[in-house]
Write an enzyme that holds these catalytic residues in place. Structure first.
Site, mmCIF file in Angstrom:
data_model
loop_
_atom_site.group_PDB
_atom_site.id
_atom_site.type_symbol
_atom_site.label_atom_id
_atom_site.label_comp_id
_atom_site.label_asym_id
_atom_site.label_seq_id
_atom_site.Cartn_x
_atom_site.Cartn_y
_atom_site.Cartn_z
ATOM 1 N N LYS A 59 0.660 -1.175 0.011
ATOM 2 C CA LYS A 59 -0.113 -0.115 0.056
ATOM 3 C C LYS A 59 0.580 1.263 0.200
ATOM 4 O O LYS A 59 2.243 1.093 0.410
ATOM 5 C CB LYS A 59 -1.113 0.587 1.026
ATOM 6 C CG LYS A 59 -1.573 0.715 1.288
ATOM 7 C CD LYS A 59 -2.717 1.194 2.582
ATOM 8 C CE LYS A 59 -3.536 2.880 3.290
ATOM 9 N NZ LYS A 59 -3.830 3.046 1.716
ATOM 10 N N HIS A 60 0.309 2.649 -0.689
ATOM 11 C CA HIS A 60 0.845 3.521 -0.455
ATOM 12 C C HIS A 60 0.301 4.087 0.783
ATOM 13 O O HIS A 60 -0.292 4.865 1.003
ATOM 14 C CB HIS A 60 0.279 4.148 -1.471
ATOM 15 C CG HIS A 60 0.382 4.152 -3.123
ATOM 16 N ND1 HIS A 60 2.033 4.800 -2.907
ATOM 17 C CD2 HIS A 60 0.014 4.326 -3.963
ATOM 18 C CE1 HIS A 60 2.192 4.412 -4.385
ATOM 19 N NE2 HIS A 60 0.958 4.093 -5.350
ATOM 20 N N VAL A 61 1.566 4.056 1.705
ATOM 21 C CA VAL A 61 1.474 4.262 2.630
ATOM 22 C C VAL A 61 2.615 5.146 4.069
ATOM 23 O O VAL A 61 3.708 4.418 3.447
ATOM 24 C CB VAL A 61 0.380 3.808 3.794
ATOM 25 C CG1 VAL A 61 1.276 2.320 4.031
ATOM 26 C CG2 VAL A 61 0.713 4.513 5.110
#
Ligand SMILES: *[C@@H]1O[C@H](CO)[C@@H](O)[C@H](O)[C@H]1NC(C)=O
Ligand SMILES: *[C@@H]1O[C@H](CO)[C@@H](O)[C@H](O)[C@H]1NC(C)=O
Ligand SMILES: *[C@@H]1O[C@H](CO)[C@@H](O)[C@H](O)[C@H]1NC(C)=O
Length: 406
Positions: free
Chosen positions: A190-192
């Site tokens: 995930k983009h996080v």
């Protein structure tokens, strides 16, 4: 922290786009965090739908291919060309080797010193992927490796928004219900921004990430958002929510944008806005603390990111060093990555040479020089990461062939 992640879901895309897309706007101090969150969230959708693998692969075709030395072949073939000879350029594999040798570190270097994998507390590989670094390609590879090594390659639910910054309760819930909620070995992507599992009192996964030359990333993003297929795909996905920009905007040239000091291409130090172009690669490695991680090109954000990489990442690689990255992943995280290089090249071959070419003029020397001046910490972090990757690689090679220590 007063962030309100849930609210961002409810924000209409268009409102946010209009407010933040291509200009800086003044905002009251207290809403900085919320604005930051919303801006990140809303702009992430822009690139989420590059559905076709061919384009993904093409997109990350990189120009900088350093010579990878087989058996530490001291070919003298340097990435950047400068610094050859006079002193060790630790931004190259060769230079890093020379540096470790001349400082006596080579004799004592072991993979164990550089291996964070054994410290993981769950069987989850956590890939908090950074924008515009070729993470889609890594995700494809993880799918294939999942079949080979019997782990489940998972990712977040694709949606209109990406929540990159989370307040603690949200983060904890996210970790529990998604990241570590899997009974068998698995990966999660995930983009996080970096999540500190200690602070959240949750078990550590095996962290990995990918980075890219900070200047190349900016150029890539600039033309990526202007590509016709990009709009076609977004239109298909989101319909009327996608407002076509003006022709002038679409035809903008990055070099001119910088030279003319177009607001879109100004990189002011320590500023807190301007999230739309993903100029902060460091944010993903620095973490969730906005006061520390948001000021652009700050020393503190860079230092925090370096510390997290050193302490918590098993591997941070780059497609600019494809073979080295794959070797290091294989060597340090074999449970998930053994055979990665073979699988990667088989995948590439099976896809052939079908490319989707994005028009992309080259960056002028002048523009590059201007950018280099304002992205100093971003560049330093990137070089730090490559240096670490080379060190990990060299340690592997030394253990394969102890004679190299002499
Ligand atoms: C990377 O590895 C592949 C497959 O082993 C090889 O064909 C290629 O030449 C290597 N690339 C570099 C830059 O060393
Ligand atoms: C784990 O995920 C499943 C669905 O995949 C869900 O039903 C369950 O509630 C989750 N467990 C926790 C602890 O959140
Ligand atoms: C570089 O940073 C300085 C200091 O914040 C700023 O005044 C200048 O406009 C920036 N230049 C560019 C091209 O971004």
């Amino acid at each position: 922290m007063s962030l309100n992640a849930e609210r961002s879901y409810k924000m209409k895309l268009r409102d946010v786009e209009n407010a933040f897309k291509y200009r800086r706007i003044p905002y009251p101090k207290r809403s900085v965090e919320l604005i930051a969150l919303l801006a990140i969230s809303c702009t992430f959708f822009l690139f989420m739908h590059t559905n076709k693998l061919n384009s993904r692969l093409k997109e990350m075709e990189v120009k900088l291919q350093p010579s990878e030395f087989s058996a530490l072949g001291l070919t003298g073939n340097h990435i950047s060309g400068h610094d050859a000879g006079e002193h060790d350029d630790i931004n190259t594999l060769h230079g890093t080797f020379q540096y470790l040798k001349s400082t006596g570190q080579l004799r004592h270097l072991t993979t164990a010193q550089l291996n964070n994998t054994p410290r993981a507390q769950v069987d989850t590989l956590f890939f908090n992927r950074i924008t515009k670094t070729g993470s889609e390609k890594m995700m494809e590879l993880l799918k294939i490796l999942g079949k080979r090594h019997n782990f489940e390659a998972r990712r977040d639910v694709e949606g209109f928004y990406e929540v990159v910054i989370m307040h603690d309760a949200y983060a904890k819930n996210f970790i529990r219900t998604e990241v570590i909620n899997c009974t068998k070995a698995n990966s999660y992507t995930k983009h996080v921004a970096f999540l500190d599992f200690d602070l959240l009192d949750e078990p550590w996964p095996i962290y990995i990430n990918m980075v890219r030359d900070p200047i190349e990333r900016l150029v890539s993003w600039f033309y990526y958002v202007r590509a016709p297929w990009h709009f076609a795909e977004r239109k298909e996905m989101f319909g009327d929510a996608i407002v076509l920009p003006s022709i002038d905007w679409l035809k903008k040239d990055f070099n001119r944008c910088i030279e003319e000091r177009d607001p879109e291409c100004v990189y002011e130090q320590m500023e807190m806005g301007n999230l739309g172009d993903h100029r902060r690669q460091s944010l993903y490695l620095c973490g969730q603390n906005m006061a520390v991680c948001m000021p652009f090109n700050s020393h503190e954000a860079m230092q925090r990111a370096k510390k997290n990489v050193e302490e918590h990442y098993a591997v941070v690689g780059t497609w600019e060093d494809t073979n080295i990255t794959l070797s290091v992943l294989e060597g340090y995280i074999p449970r998930f990555f053994s055979g990665a290089k073979d699988e990667y090249y088989a995948l590439k071959k099976s896809l052939g040479n079908v490319n989707r070419n994005t028009y992309r003029p080259s960056l002028s020397d002048k523009a590059r020089a201007v950018l280099s001046q304002n992205l100093t910490r971003e560049i330093e972090l990137y070089q730090f990461i490559r240096h670490r990757l080379y060190k990990q690689y060299i340690a592997l090679k030394l253990e394969e062939d102890p004679k190299l220590r002499d």
